[in-house]
Design a protein around this motif. Sequence first.
Motif, PDB file in Angstrom:
ATOM      1  N   ASN A  83     -29.402  59.865  61.829  1.00 31.94           N
ATOM      2  CA  ASN A  83     -30.154  60.071  63.067  1.00 31.94           C
ATOM      3  C   ASN A  83     -29.315  60.826  64.097  1.00 31.94           C
ATOM      4  OD1 ASN A  83     -32.153  58.578  61.838  1.00 31.94           O
ATOM      5  ND2 ASN A  83     -31.852  56.757  63.090  1.00 31.94           N
ATOM      6  N   VAL A  84     -28.030  60.527  64.164  1.00 28.41           N
ATOM      7  CA  VAL A  84     -27.144  61.215  65.106  1.00 28.41           C
ATOM      8  C   VAL A  84     -27.018  62.690  64.718  1.00 28.41           C
ATOM      9  CG1 VAL A  84     -24.780  61.343  66.007  1.00 28.41           C
ATOM     10  CG2 VAL A  84     -25.916  59.119  65.767  1.00 28.41           C
ATOM     11  N   PHE A  85     -26.945  62.977  63.420  1.00 22.43           N
ATOM     12  CA  PHE A  85     -26.900  64.382  63.002  1.00 22.43           C
ATOM     13  C   PHE A  85     -28.200  65.098  63.383  1.00 22.43           C
ATOM     14  CE2 PHE A  85     -23.422  62.984  60.149  1.00 22.43           C
ATOM     15  CZ  PHE A  85     -22.470  63.924  60.519  1.00 22.43           C
ATOM     16  N   HIS A  86     -29.338  64.410  63.281  1.00 15.77           N
ATOM     17  CA  HIS A  86     -30.604  65.006  63.726  1.00 15.77           C
ATOM     18  C   HIS A  86     -30.559  65.270  65.234  1.00 15.77           C
ATOM     19  CE1 HIS A  86     -33.228  65.144  60.228  1.00 15.77           C
ATOM     20  NE2 HIS A  86     -32.757  63.968  59.851  1.00 15.77           N
ATOM     21  N   ALA A  87     -30.010  64.323  65.992  1.00 14.81           N
ATOM     22  CA  ALA A  87     -29.922  64.501  67.445  1.00 14.81           C
ATOM     23  C   ALA A  87     -29.001  65.670  67.807  1.00 14.81           C
ATOM     24  CB  ALA A  87     -29.421  63.214  68.105  1.00 14.81           C
ATOM     25  N   ALA A  88     -27.982  65.893  67.003  1.00 15.45           N
ATOM     26  CA  ALA A  88     -27.018  66.966  67.268  1.00 15.45           C
ATOM     27  C   ALA A  88     -27.523  68.338  66.829  1.00 15.45           C
ATOM     28  CB  ALA A  88     -25.694  66.666  66.560  1.00 15.45           C
ATOM     29  N   ASP A  89     -28.632  68.372  66.088  1.00 18.57           N
ATOM     30  CA  ASP A  89     -29.169  69.632  65.577  1.00 18.57           C
ATOM     31  C   ASP A  89     -29.440  70.591  66.728  1.00 18.57           C
ATOM     32  OD1 ASP A  89     -30.081  71.428  63.684  1.00 18.57           O
ATOM     33  OD2 ASP A  89     -32.085  70.576  63.564  1.00 18.57           O
ATOM     34  N   GLY A  90     -28.884  71.773  66.639  1.00 18.68           N
ATOM     35  CA  GLY A  90     -29.048  72.771  67.685  1.00 18.68           C
ATOM     36  C   GLY A  90     -27.958  72.716  68.746  1.00 18.68           C
ATOM     37  N   VAL A  91     -27.154  71.660  68.735  1.00 20.56           N
ATOM     38  CA  VAL A  91     -26.052  71.529  69.687  1.00 20.56           C
ATOM     39  C   VAL A  91     -24.732  71.834  68.990  1.00 20.56           C
ATOM     40  CG1 VAL A  91     -24.812  69.953  71.246  1.00 20.56           C
ATOM     41  CG2 VAL A  91     -27.299  69.775  71.004  1.00 20.56           C
TER      42      VAL A  91
ATOM     43  N   LEU B 136     -18.952  71.120  61.692  1.00 22.60           N
ATOM     44  CA  LEU B 136     -17.952  71.035  62.754  1.00 22.60           C
ATOM     45  C   LEU B 136     -17.697  69.579  63.140  1.00 22.60           C
ATOM     46  CD1 LEU B 136     -16.037  72.596  64.579  1.00 22.60           C
ATOM     47  CD2 LEU B 136     -17.916  72.818  66.226  1.00 22.60           C
ATOM     48  N   LEU B 137     -18.750  68.775  63.216  1.00 28.21           N
ATOM     49  CA  LEU B 137     -18.574  67.349  63.510  1.00 28.21           C
ATOM     50  C   LEU B 137     -17.724  66.679  62.435  1.00 28.21           C
ATOM     51  CD1 LEU B 137     -22.121  66.360  64.800  1.00 28.21           C
ATOM     52  CD2 LEU B 137     -19.975  66.238  66.085  1.00 28.21           C
ATOM     53  N   LEU B 138     -18.008  66.977  61.177  1.00 32.15           N
ATOM     54  CA  LEU B 138     -17.235  66.379  60.083  1.00 32.15           C
ATOM     55  C   LEU B 138     -15.773  66.805  60.146  1.00 32.15           C
ATOM     56  CD1 LEU B 138     -19.777  66.669  57.138  1.00 32.15           C
ATOM     57  CD2 LEU B 138     -19.079  64.579  58.335  1.00 32.15           C
ATOM     58  N   GLU B 139     -15.537  68.077  60.450  1.00 39.09           N
ATOM     59  CA  GLU B 139     -14.154  68.546  60.571  1.00 39.09           C
ATOM     60  C   GLU B 139     -13.413  67.779  61.663  1.00 39.09           C
ATOM     61  OE1 GLU B 139     -13.931  72.764  61.142  1.00 39.09           O
ATOM     62  OE2 GLU B 139     -14.731  73.194  59.152  1.00 39.09           O
ATOM     63  N   ALA B 140     -14.103  67.452  62.738  1.00 45.48           N
ATOM     64  CA  ALA B 140     -13.467  66.774  63.865  1.00 45.48           C
ATOM     65  C   ALA B 140     -13.225  65.295  63.596  1.00 45.48           C
ATOM     66  CB  ALA B 140     -14.317  66.942  65.128  1.00 45.48           C
ATOM     67  N   VAL B 141     -14.175  64.618  62.974  1.00 45.10           N
ATOM     68  CA  VAL B 141     -14.099  63.150  62.954  1.00 45.10           C
ATOM     69  C   VAL B 141     -13.655  62.530  61.646  1.00 45.10           C
ATOM     70  CG1 VAL B 141     -15.802  62.953  64.804  1.00 45.10           C
ATOM     71  CG2 VAL B 141     -16.547  62.744  62.437  1.00 45.10           C
ATOM     72  N   THR B 142     -13.715  63.235  60.528  1.00 41.11           N
ATOM     73  CA  THR B 142     -13.283  62.602  59.279  1.00 41.11           C
ATOM     74  C   THR B 142     -11.779  62.426  59.278  1.00 41.11           C
ATOM     75  OG1 THR B 142     -13.352  64.752  58.170  1.00 41.11           O
ATOM     76  CG2 THR B 142     -15.241  63.309  57.847  1.00 41.11           C
ATOM     77  N   GLY B 143     -11.337  61.496  58.485  1.00 42.71           N
ATOM     78  CA  GLY B 143      -9.931  61.101  58.473  1.00 42.71           C
ATOM     79  C   GLY B 143      -8.988  62.147  57.919  1.00 42.71           C
TER      80      GLY B 143
ATOM     81  N   GLU C 297      -4.604  67.758  60.053  1.00 44.74           N
ATOM     82  CA  GLU C 297      -4.619  67.582  61.499  1.00 44.74           C
ATOM     83  C   GLU C 297      -4.894  68.871  62.273  1.00 44.74           C
ATOM     84  OE1 GLU C 297      -5.017  65.947  64.983  1.00 44.74           O
ATOM     85  OE2 GLU C 297      -4.905  64.819  63.119  1.00 44.74           O
ATOM     86  N   PRO C 298      -4.299  70.025  61.901  1.00 46.05           N
ATOM     87  CA  PRO C 298      -4.617  71.247  62.658  1.00 46.05           C
ATOM     88  C   PRO C 298      -6.108  71.619  62.573  1.00 46.05           C
ATOM     89  CG  PRO C 298      -2.642  71.584  61.325  1.00 46.05           C
ATOM     90  CD  PRO C 298      -3.219  70.247  60.930  1.00 46.05           C
ATOM     91  N   VAL C 299      -6.740  71.360  61.436  1.00 50.88           N
ATOM     92  CA  VAL C 299      -8.175  71.640  61.272  1.00 50.88           C
ATOM     93  C   VAL C 299      -8.977  70.714  62.177  1.00 50.88           C
ATOM     94  CG1 VAL C 299     -10.111  71.562  59.637  1.00 50.88           C
ATOM     95  CG2 VAL C 299      -7.896  72.515  58.924  1.00 50.88           C
ATOM     96  N   ARG C 300      -8.599  69.456  62.195  1.00 47.60           N
ATOM     97  CA  ARG C 300      -9.300  68.482  63.036  1.00 47.60           C
ATOM     98  C   ARG C 300      -9.120  68.823  64.517  1.00 47.60           C
ATOM     99  NH1 ARG C 300      -7.162  63.090  61.884  1.00 47.60           N
ATOM    100  NH2 ARG C 300      -8.980  62.311  62.955  1.00 47.60           N
ATOM    101  N   ALA C 301      -7.901  69.156  64.921  1.00 52.83           N
ATOM    102  CA  ALA C 301      -7.633  69.489  66.333  1.00 52.83           C
ATOM    103  C   ALA C 301      -8.436  70.719  66.758  1.00 52.83           C
ATOM    104  CB  ALA C 301      -6.135  69.718  66.546  1.00 52.83           C
ATOM    105  N   GLU C 302      -8.495  71.723  65.905  1.00 51.57           N
ATOM    106  CA  GLU C 302      -9.267  72.936  66.218  1.00 51.57           C
ATOM    107  C   GLU C 302     -10.762  72.607  66.313  1.00 51.57           C
ATOM    108  OE1 GLU C 302     -10.451  76.894  66.951  1.00 51.57           O
ATOM    109  OE2 GLU C 302      -8.620  75.780  67.331  1.00 51.57           O
ATOM    110  N   ALA C 303     -11.235  71.738  65.435  1.00 50.91           N
ATOM    111  CA  ALA C 303     -12.651  71.346  65.476  1.00 50.91           C
ATOM    112  C   ALA C 303     -12.964  70.632  66.788  1.00 50.91           C
ATOM    113  CB  ALA C 303     -12.994  70.463  64.278  1.00 50.91           C
ATOM    114  N   TRP C 304     -12.082  69.729  67.229  1.00 54.29           N
ATOM    115  CA  TRP C 304     -12.305  69.043  68.505  1.00 54.29           C
ATOM    116  C   TRP C 304     -12.338  70.054  69.649  1.00 54.29           C
ATOM    117  CZ3 TRP C 304     -14.257  64.575  69.659  1.00 54.29           C
ATOM    118  CH2 TRP C 304     -14.204  63.530  68.731  1.00 54.29           C
ATOM    119  N   ARG C 305     -11.466  71.042  69.587  1.00 55.11           N
ATOM    120  CA  ARG C 305     -11.447  72.067  70.622  1.00 55.11           C
ATOM    121  C   ARG C 305     -12.762  72.842  70.656  1.00 55.11           C
ATOM    122  NH1 ARG C 305     -11.109  77.048  71.457  1.00 55.11           N
ATOM    123  NH2 ARG C 305     -10.854  77.732  69.314  1.00 55.11           N
ATOM    124  N   ARG C 306     -13.336  73.107  69.479  1.00 55.19           N
ATOM    125  CA  ARG C 306     -14.551  73.920  69.376  1.00 55.19           C
ATOM    126  C   ARG C 306     -15.841  73.128  69.590  1.00 55.19           C
ATOM    127  NH1 ARG C 306     -14.210  75.785  63.727  1.00 55.19           N
ATOM    128  NH2 ARG C 306     -16.341  76.445  64.127  1.00 55.19           N
TER     129      ARG C 306
END
Length: 173
Positions: A83-91, A96-103, A109-118
């Motif tokens: 449901n959250v992915f549906h809510a994020a659709d278009g935003v 990108l969300l997976l790159e930022a939040v997965t472990g 870490e550089p991929v995750r940090a760049e994803a958070w930045r973007r």
Amino acid sequence: MVGEGETSNRERAVWGEAALGYYGRSRAALGKEPTAVEDIMLALGACEVGGRFDDCHLASGRCGVLAEDREIAEEVIGDLLANVFHAADGVVTPELLLEAVTGPEYREEPVRAEAWRRLGPGRPFGEFLAALRSALVTVHDLDADGMLESAAETFRQEAEEERFALASQRRAP
């Protein structure tokens, strides 16, 4: 387009937005950056709110036990993640969300940090998903990254089905 007893992607987005909104308001009400434990409890509370929109979870009283029952948490939160992915659709994209939040075992870490930045305007989605990931791992020792990947795939499939149905309707005589 949506059969009887089925939920539309728009409804799923509304439920995801309800959980995200509750989480954001709760964080703001704290007046400070939450501790790890506070953030987990805020995320679980948001899932209870978001899950209450879904009749099958509300009727069974399942939302109030997310911190206590591993099986119910896995089902309810797994559904809410989509449901959250549906809510994020278009935003923001699921990728990108997976790159930022997965472990770190999934992303360096550089991929995750760049994803958070973007993330930009998608940052609240990332913060909520990161808190949910922490709750799933800490409280229930669940494969949160696998659940996030699965929810993103569910979103992709449901979005594609909806797009196909709309295109079919436009082409129908």
